[in-house]
Every structure is written in C-alpha cells, then in structure tokens.
Design a protein around this motif. Structure first.
Motif, mmCIF file in Angstrom:
data_model
loop_
_atom_site.group_PDB
_atom_site.id
_atom_site.type_symbol
_atom_site.label_atom_id
_atom_site.label_comp_id
_atom_site.label_asym_id
_atom_site.label_seq_id
_atom_site.Cartn_x
_atom_site.Cartn_y
_atom_site.Cartn_z
ATOM 1 N N CYS A 1 0.838 -1.214 0.000
ATOM 2 C CA CYS A 1 0.000 0.000 0.000
ATOM 3 C C CYS A 1 0.872 1.264 0.000
ATOM 4 N N GLU A 2 2.008 1.213 0.677
ATOM 5 C CA GLU A 2 2.907 2.375 0.693
ATOM 6 C C GLU A 2 3.628 2.511 -0.643
ATOM 7 N N PHE A 3 3.985 1.381 -1.252
ATOM 8 C CA PHE A 3 4.596 1.400 -2.587
ATOM 9 C C PHE A 3 3.654 2.090 -3.568
ATOM 10 N N ILE A 4 2.373 1.715 -3.518
ATOM 11 C CA ILE A 4 1.389 2.306 -4.434
ATOM 12 C C ILE A 4 1.246 3.797 -4.139
ATOM 13 N N LYS A 5 1.201 4.157 -2.879
ATOM 14 C CA LYS A 5 1.056 5.577 -2.540
ATOM 15 C C LYS A 5 2.194 6.399 -3.131
ATOM 16 N N SER A 6 3.414 5.893 -3.003
ATOM 17 C CA SER A 6 4.538 6.701 -3.486
ATOM 18 C C SER A 6 4.601 6.699 -5.016
ATOM 19 N N GLU A 7 4.294 5.587 -5.659
ATOM 20 C CA GLU A 7 4.384 5.519 -7.135
ATOM 21 C C GLU A 7 3.271 6.300 -7.816
ATOM 22 N N PHE A 8 2.141 6.440 -7.130
ATOM 23 C CA PHE A 8 0.989 7.097 -7.758
ATOM 24 C C PHE A 8 0.696 8.473 -7.141
ATOM 25 N N ASN A 9 1.675 8.998 -6.389
ATOM 26 C CA ASN A 9 1.569 10.358 -5.815
ATOM 27 C C ASN A 9 0.296 10.537 -4.981
ATOM 28 N N ILE A 10 -0.029 9.520 -4.213
ATOM 29 C CA ILE A 10 -1.238 9.584 -3.382
ATOM 30 C C ILE A 10 -0.893 10.317 -2.083
ATOM 31 N N PRO A 11 -1.702 11.337 -1.710
ATOM 32 C CA PRO A 11 -1.344 12.117 -0.512
ATOM 33 C C PRO A 11 -1.333 11.284 0.762
ATOM 34 N N GLN A 12 -0.565 11.757 1.716
ATOM 35 C CA GLN A 12 -0.326 11.006 2.934
ATOM 36 C C GLN A 12 -1.612 10.713 3.709
ATOM 37 N N TYR A 13 -2.596 11.636 3.650
ATOM 38 C CA TYR A 13 -3.808 11.450 4.468
ATOM 39 C C TYR A 13 -4.662 10.269 4.007
ATOM 40 N N LEU A 14 -4.393 9.754 2.796
ATOM 41 C CA LEU A 14 -5.186 8.621 2.297
ATOM 42 C C LEU A 14 -4.497 7.290 2.577
ATOM 43 N N SER A 15 -5.310 6.250 2.782
ATOM 44 C CA SER A 15 -4.795 4.886 2.922
ATOM 45 C C SER A 15 -5.319 4.052 1.763
ATOM 46 N N VAL A 16 -4.467 3.172 1.248
ATOM 47 C CA VAL A 16 -4.882 2.306 0.136
ATOM 48 C C VAL A 16 -5.529 1.059 0.715
ATOM 49 N N GLU A 17 -6.787 0.810 0.353
ATOM 50 C CA GLU A 17 -7.474 -0.393 0.813
ATOM 51 C C GLU A 17 -7.197 -1.570 -0.129
ATOM 52 N N CYS A 18 -7.421 -1.355 -1.421
ATOM 53 C CA CYS A 18 -7.253 -2.457 -2.369
ATOM 54 C C CYS A 18 -7.146 -1.886 -3.773
#
Ligand SMILES: Cc1cc2nc3c(=O)[nH]c(=O)nc-3n(C[C@H](O)[C@H](O)[C@H](O)COP(=O)(O)O)c2cc1C
Length: 177
Positions: free
Chosen positions: A131-148
């Motif tokens: 989920c952290e890999f996806i956040k960093s590769e897709f520029n997802i802001p820190q306040y969001l969490s990746v569920e699936c």
C-alpha cells in the motif's frame, strides 16, 4: 445485458483474464460512480479512487506485491481504492470495502469482469508495504490509505456460478446453538 440482483449475485465471479477490448470512458465512469453511491459510517464519504489505464502504470500495480496481482497488467483499467482513515478512523476499511464491492457489482451487471486485489497488508519486493509502494508511485497524498486495487476488463474466461455456502453450518438463528 441487465441482470436482476439475485441473478447477479448468484452468477458473480472474479475474472483475472481479459480480452484486449477497452472499457469505454462512459462505462468506467458508471462503475466508479457506483462506488460513490455506497454508504459510509456517519455518512462521511471520504473515499477517493484513482482510475489507472496506462499500460506502464497497470504493470506497476501488478508488481505491487509478489503474487496474486500479476493479471492487473492485462486489465483494461484498474481502480486504486483509498480511504481517509483520519476522517473515519473506526470504519474507513468497511467504508472502502463496501465502495469497492459496489463497483464490482456494477461492473458485473455491465458484463465487465473484475477482481479484487488485496493491497493493505502485503509487502512489495523492496520490503515496504504494498500500500505504501502504491502511494509513493501514484503520488497519493499522505492522508489517504490504500485499501485495495480492483482490476476490470471484458472477461476472456468462462467461470461457473459457485455453490452457496453451507446454510445449516454458517447461519444461526437467535443463539449460536
Ligand atoms: C478481501 C478480498 C481480497 C482478495 N484478494 C485477492 C488477491 O489479492 N488476488 C486475487 O487474485 N484475488 C483476490 N481476491 C478474490 C478472491 O480470491 C475471490 O473472490 C474468491 O476466490 C472467490 O471467488 P469468486 O470471486 O470468483 O467467487 C480477493 C477477494 C476479497 C474479497
């Protein structure tokens, strides 16, 4: 190809093989809008969805965990389902999973296959969480969490309807015994 709900849930399966046919922008929007219609705790509709269609980015998602995600690279599109755990700390996972399920059922009704890919707890080959890999590769802001991640595409496989669960074993009335 419209199906009534009972028929829809009886026939629904996960699809991991897809044809080359692309899902139209209108159909993608219809699927994602179904997610926005889902209920959420305290009516805090905090989810955000990232629609991914570019082949190189689908490939990146398919590598977010070592197994059981490879087919994402063959999908017409994928949706990264995120929730804001700071807004709904107690129910963000439930909220996000219901939204994901709505999207899957909407796509099923449209004859578009989908598969849920678990990303919240697995680990990327680098050692960081998927989920952290996806956040960093897709520029997802820190306040969001990746569920699936959900993969979507026109099915290139036939899957038979499953049997129901074991009603007598799994369903209890009033008390357990
Ligand atoms: C919470 C959840 C996580 C899942 N994670 C994955 C996954 O990471 N990779 C995968 O190929 N399928 C995944 N699936 C799909 C399940 O394997 C599939 O739903 C299950 O085998 C039942 O098959 P059916 O959906 O065809 O009825 C997941 C499903 C759920 C509900």
């Amino acid at each position: 190809m419209r199906k009534l709900f009972q028929n829809l849930i009886e026939k629904r399966r996960s699809y991991r093989k897809y044809t080359d046919e692309k899902v139209s922008k209108e159909d993608i929007e219809k699927i994602v809008k179904a997610g926005l219609l889902a209920p959420a705790g305290k009516n805090n509709k905090h989810w955000e969805f990232i629609v991914v269609q570019k082949p190189d980015l689908l490939k990146k998602l398919s590598n977010a965990k070592p197994v059981s995600a490879e087919f994402i690279s063959e999908a017409s599109f994928a949706v990264i389902v995120c929730g804001d755990s700071t807004i709904n700390p107690n129910t963000w996972i439930e909220d996000a999973t219901i939204a994901a399920t709505y999207m899957q059922l909407q796509s099923e009704e449209m004859g578009i296959g989908s598969c849920w890919v678990h990303m919240r707890t697995p680990t990327h080959e680098s050692g960081i969480m998927s989920c952290e890999f996806i956040k960093s590769e897709f520029n997802i802001p820190q306040y969001l969490s990746v569920e699936c991640v959900l993969s979507f595409g026109y099915p290139n496989e036939t899957r038979e309807a499953r049997e129901y669960g074991d009603f007598n074993k799994q369903v209890h009335f009033e008390t357990y015994e």
